[in-house]
Every structure is written in structure tokens, then in C-alpha cells.
Motif scaffolding. Structure first.
Motif, PDB file in Angstrom:
ATOM      1  N   TYR A  38       0.819  -1.215   0.000  1.00  0.00           N
ATOM      2  CA  TYR A  38       0.000   0.000   0.000  1.00  0.00           C
ATOM      3  C   TYR A  38       0.852   1.265   0.000  1.00  0.00           C
ATOM      4  O   TYR A  38       0.333   2.372  -0.134  1.00  0.00           O
ATOM      5  N   MET A  39       2.175   1.125   0.136  1.00  0.00           N
ATOM      6  CA  MET A  39       3.040   2.298   0.248  1.00  0.00           C
ATOM      7  C   MET A  39       3.086   3.085  -1.058  1.00  0.00           C
ATOM      8  O   MET A  39       3.111   2.520  -2.151  1.00  0.00           O
ATOM      9  N   ALA A  40       3.107   4.419  -0.916  1.00  0.00           N
ATOM     10  CA  ALA A  40       3.156   5.314  -2.072  1.00  0.00           C
ATOM     11  C   ALA A  40       4.283   6.319  -1.894  1.00  0.00           C
ATOM     12  O   ALA A  40       4.481   6.858  -0.803  1.00  0.00           O
ATOM     13  N   SER A  41       5.012   6.559  -2.963  1.00  0.00           N
ATOM     14  CA  SER A  41       6.019   7.620  -2.988  1.00  0.00           C
ATOM     15  C   SER A  41       5.416   8.828  -3.684  1.00  0.00           C
ATOM     16  O   SER A  41       5.024   8.755  -4.853  1.00  0.00           O
ATOM     17  N   LEU A  42       5.318   9.949  -2.963  1.00  0.00           N
ATOM     18  CA  LEU A  42       4.828  11.198  -3.547  1.00  0.00           C
ATOM     19  C   LEU A  42       6.018  11.927  -4.155  1.00  0.00           C
ATOM     20  O   LEU A  42       7.014  12.173  -3.466  1.00  0.00           O
ATOM     21  N   GLN A  43       5.912  12.277  -5.435  1.00  0.00           N
ATOM     22  CA  GLN A  43       7.067  12.804  -6.146  1.00  0.00           C
ATOM     23  C   GLN A  43       6.766  14.137  -6.816  1.00  0.00           C
ATOM     24  O   GLN A  43       5.621  14.430  -7.173  1.00  0.00           O
ATOM     25  N   ASP A  44       7.836  14.940  -6.992  1.00  0.00           N
ATOM     26  CA  ASP A  44       7.682  16.228  -7.658  1.00  0.00           C
ATOM     27  C   ASP A  44       7.762  16.047  -9.168  1.00  0.00           C
ATOM     28  O   ASP A  44       7.873  14.927  -9.680  1.00  0.00           O
ATOM     29  N   PHE A  54       0.000   6.420   1.566  1.00  0.00           N
ATOM     30  CA  PHE A  54      -0.445   5.031   1.486  1.00  0.00           C
ATOM     31  C   PHE A  54      -1.844   4.970   0.891  1.00  0.00           C
ATOM     32  O   PHE A  54      -2.676   5.850   1.088  1.00  0.00           O
ATOM     33  N   LEU A  55      -2.067   3.899   0.135  1.00  0.00           N
ATOM     34  CA  LEU A  55      -3.297   3.726  -0.626  1.00  0.00           C
ATOM     35  C   LEU A  55      -4.417   3.231   0.291  1.00  0.00           C
ATOM     36  O   LEU A  55      -4.297   2.184   0.925  1.00  0.00           O
ATOM     37  N   VAL A  56      -5.512   4.005   0.364  1.00  0.00           N
ATOM     38  CA  VAL A  56      -6.641   3.622   1.216  1.00  0.00           C
ATOM     39  C   VAL A  56      -7.870   3.230   0.399  1.00  0.00           C
ATOM     40  O   VAL A  56      -8.852   2.730   0.948  1.00  0.00           O
ATOM     41  N   SER A  57      -7.835   3.475  -0.900  1.00  0.00           N
ATOM     42  CA  SER A  57      -8.820   2.947  -1.845  1.00  0.00           C
ATOM     43  C   SER A  57      -8.123   2.931  -3.197  1.00  0.00           C
ATOM     44  O   SER A  57      -6.984   3.383  -3.313  1.00  0.00           O
ATOM     45  N   ASP A  58      -8.799   2.439  -4.230  1.00  0.00           N
ATOM     46  CA  ASP A  58      -8.093   2.343  -5.509  1.00  0.00           C
ATOM     47  C   ASP A  58      -7.842   3.696  -6.163  1.00  0.00           C
ATOM     48  O   ASP A  58      -7.089   3.782  -7.143  1.00  0.00           O
ATOM     49  N   ASN A  59      -8.433   4.771  -5.626  1.00  0.00           N
ATOM     50  CA  ASN A  59      -8.155   6.090  -6.207  1.00  0.00           C
ATOM     51  C   ASN A  59      -7.892   7.185  -5.171  1.00  0.00           C
ATOM     52  O   ASN A  59      -7.974   8.369  -5.482  1.00  0.00           O
ATOM     53  N   PHE A  60      -7.559   6.791  -3.931  1.00  0.00           N
ATOM     54  CA  PHE A  60      -7.208   7.782  -2.913  1.00  0.00           C
ATOM     55  C   PHE A  60      -5.972   7.343  -2.130  1.00  0.00           C
ATOM     56  O   PHE A  60      -5.865   6.182  -1.712  1.00  0.00           O
ATOM     57  N   VAL A  61      -5.072   8.305  -1.928  1.00  0.00           N
ATOM     58  CA  VAL A  61      -3.889   8.121  -1.086  1.00  0.00           C
ATOM     59  C   VAL A  61      -4.008   9.069   0.102  1.00  0.00           C
ATOM     60  O   VAL A  61      -4.386  10.233  -0.054  1.00  0.00           O
ATOM     61  N   LEU A  62      -3.696   8.566   1.287  1.00  0.00           N
ATOM     62  CA  LEU A  62      -3.688   9.392   2.493  1.00  0.00           C
ATOM     63  C   LEU A  62      -2.251   9.774   2.819  1.00  0.00           C
ATOM     64  O   LEU A  62      -1.340   8.940   2.735  1.00  0.00           O
ATOM     65  N   THR A  63      -2.035  11.037   3.197  1.00  0.00           N
ATOM     66  CA  THR A  63      -0.701  11.529   3.520  1.00  0.00           C
ATOM     67  C   THR A  63      -0.829  12.663   4.530  1.00  0.00           C
ATOM     68  O   THR A  63      -1.904  12.894   5.092  1.00  0.00           O
ATOM     69  N   ALA A  64       0.275  13.372   4.775  1.00  0.00           N
ATOM     70  CA  ALA A  64       0.268  14.505   5.706  1.00  0.00           C
ATOM     71  C   ALA A  64       0.015  15.803   4.953  1.00  0.00           C
ATOM     72  O   ALA A  64       0.562  16.021   3.866  1.00  0.00           O
ATOM     73  N   SER A 205       7.529  11.981   6.275  1.00  0.00           N
ATOM     74  CA  SER A 205       6.220  12.628   6.314  1.00  0.00           C
ATOM     75  C   SER A 205       5.179  11.911   5.473  1.00  0.00           C
ATOM     76  O   SER A 205       5.440  11.523   4.341  1.00  0.00           O
ATOM     77  N   GLY A 206       3.993  11.754   6.040  1.00  0.00           N
ATOM     78  CA  GLY A 206       2.868  11.198   5.310  1.00  0.00           C
ATOM     79  C   GLY A 206       2.763   9.696   5.312  1.00  0.00           C
ATOM     80  O   GLY A 206       1.733   9.148   4.927  1.00  0.00           O
ATOM     81  N   GLY A 207       3.824   9.004   5.727  1.00  0.00           N
ATOM     82  CA  GLY A 207       3.783   7.546   5.749  1.00  0.00           C
ATOM     83  C   GLY A 207       2.916   7.027   6.885  1.00  0.00           C
ATOM     84  O   GLY A 207       2.569   7.754   7.813  1.00  0.00           O
ATOM     85  N   PRO A 208       2.563   5.740   6.850  1.00  0.00           N
ATOM     86  CA  PRO A 208       1.658   5.192   7.863  1.00  0.00           C
ATOM     87  C   PRO A 208       2.381   4.610   9.074  1.00  0.00           C
ATOM     88  O   PRO A 208       3.489   4.086   8.968  1.00  0.00           O
ATOM     89  N   LEU A 209       1.732   4.715  10.216  1.00  0.00           N
ATOM     90  CA  LEU A 209       2.073   3.917  11.390  1.00  0.00           C
ATOM     91  C   LEU A 209       1.127   2.726  11.353  1.00  0.00           C
ATOM     92  O   LEU A 209      -0.099   2.902  11.395  1.00  0.00           O
ATOM     93  N   VAL A 210       1.678   1.524  11.241  1.00  0.00           N
ATOM     94  CA  VAL A 210       0.869   0.329  11.006  1.00  0.00           C
ATOM     95  C   VAL A 210       0.917  -0.582  12.224  1.00  0.00           C
ATOM     96  O   VAL A 210       1.992  -1.010  12.653  1.00  0.00           O
ATOM     97  N   CYS A 211      -0.257  -0.862  12.779  1.00  0.00           N
ATOM     98  CA  CYS A 211      -0.389  -1.777  13.912  1.00  0.00           C
ATOM     99  C   CYS A 211      -1.366  -2.881  13.526  1.00  0.00           C
ATOM    100  O   CYS A 211      -2.521  -2.593  13.179  1.00  0.00           O
ATOM    101  N   VAL A 216      -2.910   3.128  11.604  1.00  0.00           N
ATOM    102  CA  VAL A 216      -3.484   3.848  12.741  1.00  0.00           C
ATOM    103  C   VAL A 216      -2.984   5.282  12.840  1.00  0.00           C
ATOM    104  O   VAL A 216      -3.590   6.115  13.520  1.00  0.00           O
ATOM    105  N   GLY A 217      -1.861   5.593  12.180  1.00  0.00           N
ATOM    106  CA  GLY A 217      -1.302   6.935  12.284  1.00  0.00           C
ATOM    107  C   GLY A 217      -0.662   7.395  10.987  1.00  0.00           C
ATOM    108  O   GLY A 217      -0.363   6.587  10.105  1.00  0.00           O
ATOM    109  N   VAL A 218      -0.463   8.714  10.876  1.00  0.00           N
ATOM    110  CA  VAL A 218       0.244   9.323   9.750  1.00  0.00           C
ATOM    111  C   VAL A 218       1.438  10.093  10.306  1.00  0.00           C
ATOM    112  O   VAL A 218       1.284  10.902  11.233  1.00  0.00           O
ATOM    113  N   VAL A 219       2.625   9.852   9.759  1.00  0.00           N
ATOM    114  CA  VAL A 219       3.834  10.535  10.229  1.00  0.00           C
ATOM    115  C   VAL A 219       3.648  12.041  10.127  1.00  0.00           C
ATOM    116  O   VAL A 219       3.348  12.573   9.056  1.00  0.00           O
TER     117      VAL A 219
END
Length: 253
Positions: A38-44, A54-64, A205-211, A216-219
Motif C-alpha cells: 500500500y506504500m506510495a512515494s509522492l514525487q515532484d 499510502f493507498l486507502v482505496s483504488d483512487n485515494f492516497v492518504l498523507t500529511a 512525512s505522510g507515511g503510515p504507522l501500522v499496527c 493507525v497513524g500518519v507521520v
């Protein structure tokens, strides 16, 4: 706000403003290709890694949200744990729309979340999967071991690395965390960076805390550029469980 509280908040914000975007994991290990898909690299626009997500659906990424304070990322890369050696599973997708949490103003005041709508849906399977979100107000327990991952340097002042790294970090009691920081934003989780030599540094920044296979968290932030942990303050993540309703409503609308 009383004078002492204002001084404390000023000092906190001064520290937080010295965090930087990027993904830096301290004392971690390489992530096998079949894990954390599910990990995503956000790039310029030049293809440089800016933040995690990180990918939370097939067309949405959650980040900071603070990853976009300078409006840098324009695309996400999914399915490639090694950013220099693309594999057949890699997908590069442009960002269509950005949804900052409506209460976000500055990383020091909390609500440091953003949803990214992709211009096209990710193809799930073959190295790309979504991660489960927590239930509303789900609690994590102090001393539980969780994971945080990202691309980047592995020590203070180091250079970024090409391969995705992961490290296990213990959850830290919120009372202890608040005492060490002096003041914290609302709705946060603390893990790593204190009484351990493991954690993130200068962002991740923006990566997940995974439990237990749940994000459960966003950096969000740590203190300045110091990765010499044990004597430092804890790493701070946004508590996703407090924002599940906003996340689901934003994606559905």
C-alpha cells in the motif's frame, strides 16, 4: 491562552518548523517486495521523492497535509519498493485533487492530514494493495510494537536510499509523550524516537504507522534534525481513528 502556554506553543512551533519532507527511517530493514504493498512515494515534477503516503482505496492516497505546504508533489508511485529499479508492478499516477483537512493550519496545531484523489484508479493486485483503516476512536496500547516505513537516509545527515525501509517502534503513553514535549496538538499518537534507537527522522512525512495490519497513524513530526534517539522526544503521528468519518465522507463525495 496564558503567557506560559503561549511561550510553550511558540517553542513547539519553532521546533516543528525545522522538520523536512522526505522519508528517513532509522535502524530499519529493507521491505520485501511482497509486503507493505500500500506504500506510495509522492514525487515532484522531476521524479524526486518528496513524501510518503499510502493507498486507502483504488483512487485515494492518504498523507500529511504539511507535505503540500510548498505544493511540490504532482504524482504518486505505487508498487515500486525500489525507486531506482522500476519493476513490472510499478504504477505512476498523477494527482487529480488535493483535500487538506479543513482545520489544518500548521503542523504544530494538528489535523495534519490530506487525501489525494488520483487521476485514474490504481490497478489492485500484482504488488499494489490498499491498507485497512481503523474503526472510529480505535485505541492503541502503550508498548505495542507497530511499524513505520519510508524511503530515505538512515541516520542524521545521511543521504536518501532507493529501497523502502521499515522499522518497528513501540507506542508511547500519551501522558508521557506530552510531558516530554511540553505541549502537543490534539488527536495524535506517539511511537518511537524515545527510549529506543528506532524511529523516523526529518519527516518520513505522510507515511503510515501500522499496527496489526491497520494504518493507525500518519507521520507528522519529530524534533529538528536530530536522529540520535533515546534521549530525544517521541515521534508524533496523527491519530487516524479520530478522522475516519472525514476520510470516508471526503472519498464518497
Amino acid at each position: 491562552m496564558q503567557g506560559q502556554q503561549m511561550i510553550t506553543m511558540f517553542l513547539l512551533l519553532s521546533c516543528l518548523q525545522q522538520t523536512v519532507t522526505g522519508s528517513i527511517i532509522v535502524n530499519g530493514n529493507r521491505v520485501p517486495d511482497g509486503e507493505m504493498q500500500y506504500m506510495a512515494s509522492l514525487q515532484d515534477i522531476s521524479g524526486h521523492h518528496v513524501c510518503g503516503g499510502f493507498l486507502v482505496s483504488d483512487n485515494f492516497v492518504l498523507t500529511a497535509a504539511h507535505c503540500f505546504d510548498r505544493n511540490l508533489p504532482v504524482r504518486v508511485v505505487l508498487g515500486d519498493h525500489n525507486l531506482k529499479e522500476s519493476n513490472n508492478n510499478g504504477q505512476t499516477i498523477e494527482i487529480d485533487k488535493k483535500f487538506k483537512h479543513p482545520s489544518y493550519k500548521n503542523v504544530g496545531f494538528g489535523d495534519d492530514l490530506m487525501l489525494l484523489k488520483l487521476k485514474k484508479r490504481a490497478v489492485l493486485g500484482n504488488g499494489v494493495e490498499v491498507i485497512q483503516l481503523p474503526t472510529v476512536n480505535m485505541k492503541v496500547k502503550a508498548d505495542d510494537l507497530c511499524q513505520v516505513a519510508g524511503w530515505g537516509a538512515t541516520h542524521t545527515g545521511g543521504r536518501t536510499v532507493d529501497g523502502l525501509m521499515v522499522v518497528k517502534v513501540p507506542i508511547i503513553n500519551i501522558t508521557t509523550c506530552t510531558e516530554k514535549w511540553g505541549m502537543l496538538p490534539h488527536n495524535v499518537i506517539c511511537a518511537g524516537g524515545y527510549t529506543t534507537n528506532r524511529g523516523f527522522c526529518q519527516g518520513d512525512s505522510g507515511g503510515p504507522l501500522v499496527c496489526k495490519n491497520t494504518a493507525v497513524g500518519v507521520v507528522s513530526f519529530n524534533r529538528r534534525f536530530n536522529c540520535n534517539y533515546k534521549d530525544e522526544v517521541p515521534n508524533v503521528f496523527v491519530d487516524i481513528s479520530k478522522y475516519v468519518v472525514w476520510i470516508l465522507e471526503t472519498m464518497s463525495n
